[in-house]
Design a protein around this motif. Structure first.
Motif, short mmCIF file in Angstrom:
data_model
loop_
_atom_site.label_atom_id
_atom_site.label_comp_id
_atom_site.label_asym_id
_atom_site.label_seq_id
_atom_site.Cartn_x
_atom_site.Cartn_y
_atom_site.Cartn_z
N ARG A 143 0.81 -1.22 0.00
CA ARG A 143 0.00 0.00 0.00
C ARG A 143 0.84 1.27 0.00
O ARG A 143 0.33 2.35 -0.30
N GLU A 144 2.13 1.16 0.38
CA GLU A 144 2.96 2.35 0.47
C GLU A 144 3.13 2.98 -0.93
O GLU A 144 3.26 2.27 -1.94
N PRO A 145 3.16 4.31 -1.01
CA PRO A 145 3.18 4.99 -2.32
C PRO A 145 4.45 4.77 -3.13
O PRO A 145 4.46 5.03 -4.33
N GLU A 146 5.52 4.30 -2.50
CA GLU A 146 6.75 4.11 -3.28
C GLU A 146 6.67 2.89 -4.20
O GLU A 146 7.50 2.72 -5.10
N HIS A 147 5.68 2.04 -4.02
CA HIS A 147 5.58 0.83 -4.85
C HIS A 147 4.96 1.15 -6.21
O HIS A 147 3.95 1.86 -6.31
N LEU A 148 5.57 0.61 -7.26
CA LEU A 148 5.10 0.78 -8.64
C LEU A 148 5.03 -0.57 -9.31
O LEU A 148 6.01 -1.33 -9.30
N LEU A 149 3.88 -0.87 -9.90
CA LEU A 149 3.74 -2.10 -10.68
C LEU A 149 3.76 -1.75 -12.16
O LEU A 149 2.93 -0.95 -12.63
N VAL A 150 4.71 -2.32 -12.87
CA VAL A 150 4.84 -2.09 -14.31
C VAL A 150 4.46 -3.39 -15.02
O VAL A 150 5.03 -4.45 -14.73
N GLY A 151 3.52 -3.30 -15.93
CA GLY A 151 3.03 -4.48 -16.61
C GLY A 151 3.33 -4.47 -18.10
O GLY A 151 3.26 -3.43 -18.74
N GLU A 152 3.67 -5.65 -18.61
CA GLU A 152 3.74 -5.87 -20.06
C GLU A 152 2.61 -6.84 -20.37
O GLU A 152 2.73 -8.05 -20.19
N THR A 153 1.50 -6.27 -20.81
CA THR A 153 0.23 -7.01 -20.89
C THR A 153 -0.33 -6.85 -22.29
O THR A 153 -1.05 -5.88 -22.57
N PRO A 154 -0.05 -7.78 -23.20
CA PRO A 154 -0.36 -7.56 -24.62
C PRO A 154 -1.83 -7.30 -24.93
O PRO A 154 -2.14 -6.54 -25.84
N LEU A 155 -2.74 -7.99 -24.22
CA LEU A 155 -4.19 -8.00 -24.50
C LEU A 155 -4.52 -8.81 -25.76
O LEU A 155 -5.53 -9.49 -25.81
N VAL A 156 -3.68 -8.71 -26.78
CA VAL A 156 -3.94 -9.35 -28.07
C VAL A 156 -4.15 -10.85 -27.88
O VAL A 156 -3.38 -11.52 -27.19
N GLY A 157 -5.19 -11.37 -28.51
CA GLY A 157 -5.43 -12.80 -28.49
C GLY A 157 -5.80 -13.34 -27.13
O GLY A 157 -5.57 -14.50 -26.84
#
Length: 298
Positions: free
Chosen positions: A101-115
């Motif tokens: 929950r702390e604001p320093e955390h960042l989630l970066v996603g590589e999420t194609p969606l395609v197919g």
């Protein structure tokens, strides 16, 4: 490396202040490189980085005891694996948010969606993930290379397929899958009547058709591509990130990180549980196949 293109560096730098950033789009459009550069920019600014990547999470499902019944075929993920990963990912986001929950955390996603590769992130559902996915601190970024950059990326994929610089590159979609996916997208754009720009606006494409044809034979067009993904992401805070500069990536693997980053992946038991849930929901494989074929309906 991204600083070789000042405009791109500025755009990526602004994303470093978000909490959730998902790069979406076709394989071979630069998503992995943008993820790599954002991770380093944000890490350098003191953020604690977490990674959600389709090609890292997917193999866990396939390697599980029940998942071994559904292997890749010609580089294409089995529909049951795609659906199971989609069911998992929304619950995984809720659990991640509760743990960090702390604001320093960042989630970066590589999420194609395609197919149907994490397309569930684009759909409005009545669950705990929806508030996270619609928050102002969440961005979906459509990586849109120019035609020149796209051709370079395809050639790089050919080269890396023969001589990978990192073991994870073996999980990347092979070159023929890249081309097949574009043809599929062009056909979807045709059915949805996504307008192509007039030929006069497509410099160097005098032989390209003014309209998308149903067999997907239109060459890659960044405008059509961006418009289609904007439509699919109409329920999300989405932005287009165009890039037309070929960056010096020949000796770089986008899976090599110089900052600490934790992967968001399922445990083996989780993967098995979601695969069994898909099997329960879809006793008829044809029904699942038909749903997967309509993945773009959001």
């Amino acid at each position: 490396m991204v600083h070789a293109d000042r405009r791109l560096a500025e755009r990526v730098g602004r994303l470093a202040g978000q909490r959730l950033v998902f790069f979406v789009g076709l394989p071979g459009t630069g998503k992995s490189l943008l993820v790599h550069q954002l991770v380093h920019l944000a890490g350098g600014a003191g953020r604690r980085i977490h990674l959600l990547q389709w090609d890292v999470a997917r193999p866990v499902f396939e390697a599980s005891p029940v998942g071994r019944r559904y292997p890749l075929v010609a580089g294409v993920t089995h529909p049951i694996i795609r659906k199971a990963a989609g069911l998992w990912v929304r619950e995984a986001l809720v659990a991640w948010n509760a743990r960090h929950r702390e604001p320093e955390h960042l989630l970066v996603g590589e999420t194609p969606l395609v197919g149907n590769r994490f397309i569930e992130l684009a759909r409005r559902l009545d669950d705990g993930a929806e508030a996270l996915l619609t928050a102002a601190s969440c961005r979906f970024v459509i990586a849109v290379p120019s035609r020149e950059v796209r051709l370079f990326l395809e050639a790089e994929r050919e080269r890396r397929a023969a001589s990978p610089l990192h073991p994870r590159e073996r999980e990347d979609a092979p070159p023929h899958v890249l081309r097949d996916l574009w043809r599929d997208l062009a056909g979807i754009a045709h059915r949805l009547e996504v307008p192509a720009p007039p030929r006069a606006e497509r410099a160097g494409e005098s032989d390209a058709p003014d309209r998308i044809v149903d067999d997907g034979s239109m060459p890659y067009d960044p405008v059509v591509y961006a418009r289609l993904f904007q439509r699919m992401l109409r329920h999300r805070n989405a932005e287009t990130l165009a890039h037309d500069v070929i960056l010096p990536t020949e000796t770089l693997s986008v899976y090599d990180f110089a900052v600490a980053a934790r992967d968001l992946v399922p445990a083996e038991a989780e993967a098995e549980s979601f695969i069994r849930e898909v099997e329960r929901r879809y006793p008829d494989p044809a029904a699942l196949g038909a749903e997967i074929a309509r993945w773009w309906q959001t």
